[in-house]
Write a protein that holds these residues in place. Structure first.
Motif, short mmCIF file in Angstrom:
data_model
loop_
_atom_site.label_atom_id
_atom_site.label_comp_id
_atom_site.label_asym_id
_atom_site.label_seq_id
_atom_site.Cartn_x
_atom_site.Cartn_y
_atom_site.Cartn_z
N THR A 136 0.85 -1.19 0.00
CA THR A 136 0.00 0.00 0.00
C THR A 136 0.88 1.23 0.00
O THR A 136 1.72 1.42 0.89
CB THR A 136 -0.91 0.03 1.24
N VAL A 137 0.73 2.08 -1.01
CA VAL A 137 1.56 3.27 -1.14
C VAL A 137 1.19 4.28 -0.07
O VAL A 137 0.02 4.48 0.25
CB VAL A 137 1.42 3.87 -2.55
N GLY A 138 2.22 4.94 0.49
CA GLY A 138 1.97 5.99 1.47
C GLY A 138 2.54 5.71 2.83
O GLY A 138 2.52 6.57 3.71
N GLY A 139 3.09 4.49 3.02
CA GLY A 139 3.73 4.18 4.29
C GLY A 139 5.10 4.81 4.39
O GLY A 139 5.55 5.52 3.49
N ALA A 140 5.80 4.51 5.49
CA ALA A 140 7.08 5.15 5.74
C ALA A 140 8.08 4.88 4.63
O ALA A 140 8.86 5.75 4.24
CB ALA A 140 7.64 4.67 7.08
N ASP A 141 8.10 3.66 4.09
CA ASP A 141 9.06 3.30 3.05
C ASP A 141 8.39 2.86 1.77
O ASP A 141 8.97 2.12 0.97
CB ASP A 141 9.99 2.19 3.56
N SER A 142 7.16 3.27 1.55
CA SER A 142 6.46 2.89 0.32
C SER A 142 5.98 4.14 -0.39
O SER A 142 5.34 5.00 0.20
CB SER A 142 5.28 1.95 0.62
N GLY A 143 6.35 4.23 -1.66
CA GLY A 143 6.00 5.44 -2.41
C GLY A 143 6.28 5.25 -3.88
O GLY A 143 5.85 4.26 -4.49
N GLY A 144 7.04 6.18 -4.45
CA GLY A 144 7.25 6.19 -5.89
C GLY A 144 7.91 4.94 -6.44
O GLY A 144 7.59 4.50 -7.54
N GLN A 145 8.85 4.35 -5.68
CA GLN A 145 9.52 3.15 -6.18
C GLN A 145 8.54 1.99 -6.31
O GLN A 145 8.60 1.24 -7.29
CB GLN A 145 10.69 2.76 -5.28
N ASN A 146 7.64 1.85 -5.35
CA ASN A 146 6.62 0.78 -5.45
C ASN A 146 5.79 0.96 -6.71
O ASN A 146 5.53 0.01 -7.46
CB ASN A 146 5.70 0.81 -4.24
N VAL A 147 5.35 2.21 -6.95
CA VAL A 147 4.54 2.51 -8.13
C VAL A 147 5.33 2.21 -9.40
O VAL A 147 4.82 1.61 -10.35
CB VAL A 147 4.08 3.98 -8.11
N HIS A 148 6.58 2.64 -9.41
CA HIS A 148 7.43 2.46 -10.59
C HIS A 148 7.60 0.98 -10.93
O HIS A 148 7.39 0.57 -12.08
CB HIS A 148 8.80 3.11 -10.32
N VAL A 149 7.98 0.19 -9.95
CA VAL A 149 8.22 -1.23 -10.20
C VAL A 149 6.95 -1.93 -10.66
O VAL A 149 6.96 -2.73 -11.60
CB VAL A 149 8.80 -1.91 -8.94
N ALA A 150 5.83 -1.61 -10.02
CA ALA A 150 4.56 -2.23 -10.39
C ALA A 150 4.15 -1.85 -11.80
O ALA A 150 3.84 -2.72 -12.64
CB ALA A 150 3.47 -1.84 -9.40
N ALA A 151 4.16 -0.56 -12.09
CA ALA A 151 3.66 -0.10 -13.39
C ALA A 151 4.58 -0.52 -14.53
O ALA A 151 4.10 -0.92 -15.61
CB ALA A 151 3.50 1.42 -13.37
N LEU A 152 5.89 -0.44 -14.31
CA LEU A 152 6.82 -0.87 -15.36
C LEU A 152 6.67 -2.36 -15.63
O LEU A 152 6.66 -2.80 -16.80
CB LEU A 152 8.26 -0.54 -14.94
N SER A 153 6.53 -3.16 -14.59
CA SER A 153 6.37 -4.61 -14.77
C SER A 153 5.10 -4.92 -15.55
O SER A 153 5.10 -5.76 -16.46
CB SER A 153 6.33 -5.30 -13.41
N LEU A 154 4.01 -4.25 -15.20
CA LEU A 154 2.74 -4.49 -15.89
C LEU A 154 2.82 -4.10 -17.36
O LEU A 154 2.33 -4.82 -18.24
CB LEU A 154 1.62 -3.71 -15.20
N SER B 274 1.81 12.48 -23.93
CA SER B 274 2.70 12.29 -25.07
C SER B 274 4.10 11.83 -24.67
O SER B 274 4.79 11.18 -25.46
CB SER B 274 2.80 13.59 -25.89
N HIS B 275 4.54 12.14 -23.44
CA HIS B 275 5.92 11.84 -23.06
C HIS B 275 6.06 10.76 -21.98
O HIS B 275 7.12 10.14 -21.88
CB HIS B 275 6.62 13.10 -22.55
N TYR B 276 5.02 10.54 -21.15
CA TYR B 276 5.23 9.75 -19.95
C TYR B 276 4.25 8.58 -19.79
O TYR B 276 4.17 8.00 -18.70
CB TYR B 276 5.17 10.66 -18.71
N ASP B 277 3.56 8.21 -20.82
CA ASP B 277 2.71 7.02 -20.79
C ASP B 277 3.59 5.81 -20.45
O ASP B 277 4.67 5.63 -21.01
CB ASP B 277 2.06 6.85 -22.16
N TRP B 278 3.13 4.96 -19.52
CA TRP B 278 3.94 3.82 -19.10
C TRP B 278 4.28 2.89 -20.27
O TRP B 278 5.33 2.24 -20.27
CB TRP B 278 3.25 3.02 -18.00
#
Length: 402
Positions: free
Chosen positions: A11-29, A364-368
């Motif tokens: 769950t994003v928003g915890g002490a050590d969960s944020g942009g990297q979690n989103v990045h890894v998930a979205a890039l993998s998908l 135009s520039h940042y679509d996953w």
């Protein structure tokens, strides 16, 4: 993918969960959707977590037993990286992947150790650099003392460093990493979810300023609260953090000190699926951290068609076009921020034009899908240097790495 502390399932928003979690998930998908098979290795944090979880078609999350099966601060994980790397080496010895992409410095350390035993090529994304953190946080930096030297070692030993912005390349250059050893591929945004059209959250009468992020001092919310004195009638909504977090208590005290407590609302942690509606409800999204390796919040706001006022640091320098999609201001300058917000809110035409241009730029520039294609192209180039090709389970238009 190796992401020792940032699981795509968290769950994003915890002490050590944020942009990297989103990045890894979205890039993998996005990579999986274009025909690749992705396994994400992250540390097991509970005895109830199964070893393997089917995250999505083509994406499996593996919980690696390294250290106690409890949640630990990421700065305490270094001691368990040898266990992590040995587990990877054993797994990859039986079935090596085409390529490993490590995320964050401790993942890089574990991945390189496993790759030495198995011959797996490695690319690496730092997400944040210890030199930058130490420069801005000084004695408040809780990173292990080995971090800075280890990052320099990782940068030189991996096959390629994938930097997320031009500012990071400049930092790596200061670490004496040659430009040819880096490739810039930005973070992305889900432009099918973060859109100008869609539901909104009722935040009350405007104008509404919105700050979204983890409840830590470096995110600069204090600067925005202090700037509120110069923006009459505006309400600041602060999303992120939970009850009892010291930073939220500190920010509430600061709002009282500056006489704006009645215009600051703390809404706490917001579910990921509710963030687009929250952003669409704001007149301006304010993101003014002291430093930022990339900064997903401005990008998500832009995709929602909301103007952004951001600090001129890190990835913001690439994503926010001043005078077109929003404004860039120096970090930790409350009076400058206040003046910029006051002038922007006073010009409805400018708000609309910035919002329109922001949505166009994000799409135009940042679509996953675009980011995944650029990443796969880097993988293909690395494998070509080994005389190998990137395996595919289907077609992958536009990657150049079939």
């Amino acid at each position: 993918m190796v992401s020792e502390h940032a699981s795509p399932l968290a769950t994003v928003g915890g002490a050590d969960s944020g942009g990297q979690n989103v990045h890894v998930a979205a890039l993998s998908l996005a990579l999986a959707a274009s025909g690749h098979e992705i396994t994400v290795y992250t540390r097991r944090e509970s005895p109830l977590q199964p070893e393997r979880v089917a995250f999505a078609p083509g994406v499996t999350v593996v919980h690696v037993p390294a250290g106690p099966a409890v949640v630990l601060p990421k700065d305490d994980l270094l001691a368990w990286m040898p266990d992590f790397s040995r587990w990877l080496a054993l797994s990859w010895g039986a079935a090596p992947p085409d390529i490993a992409h490590s995320h964050f410095w401790m993942s890089g350390l574990a991945t390189l150790a496993a790759a030495r035993d198995t011959g797996v090529p490695v690319v690496h994304t730092f997400h944040a650099l210890g030199t930058v953190k130490r420069r801005h946080q000084g004695s408040a930096d809780t990173s292990p003392r080995e971090r800075v030297d280890t990052e320099a070692l990782i940068a030189r030993q991996v096959d390629t460093v994938i930097a997320t912005c031009a500012d990071e390349v400049a930092e790596l250059r200061r670490m004496r990493l040659p430009d040819h050893a880096t490739r810039v591929v930005p973070c992305g945004v889900d432009v099918d979810v973060f859109t100008p059209a869609g539901p909104r959250t009722d935040l009350g009468p405007g104008p509404i300023l919105l700050a979204v992020g983890r409840a830590v001092p470096r995110k600069g919310v204090e600067t925005t609260i202090r700037a509120l004195r110069h923006v009459p009638d505006a309400t600041l909504v602060v999303a992120g953090g939970g009850p009892g977090e010291p930073e939220l208590d500190r920010l509430a005290r600061i709002a009282g000190m500056y006489g704006v407590a009645d215009r600051v609302r703390f809404v706490g942690r917001v579910a990921r699926e509710d963030v687009p509606a929250l952003m669409r409800s704001a007149d301006v999204v304010v993101s003014v951290p002291w430093y930022e390796p990339f900064g997903i919040v401005p990008l998500e706001a832009m995709a929602c068609g909301v103007p952004v006022v951001a600090s001129a640091v890190g990835g913001h320098l690439d994503t926010v076009t001043p005078g077109v999609t929003g404004l860039l201001i120096p970090p930790r300058k409350a009076a400058v921020l206040g003046r910029a917000l006051r002038e922007l809110l006073a010009d409805p035409f400018l708000l609309t034009s910035y919002g329109t241009a922001a949505a166009d730029r994000a799409r135009s520039h940042y679509d996953w899908n675009r980011v995944a294609a650029q990443t796969a192209a880097v993988y293909g180039d690395v494998l070509a240097s080994y005389g190998r090709a990137l395996s595919m389970t289907g077609t992958c238009p536009g990657t150049g790495a079939a």
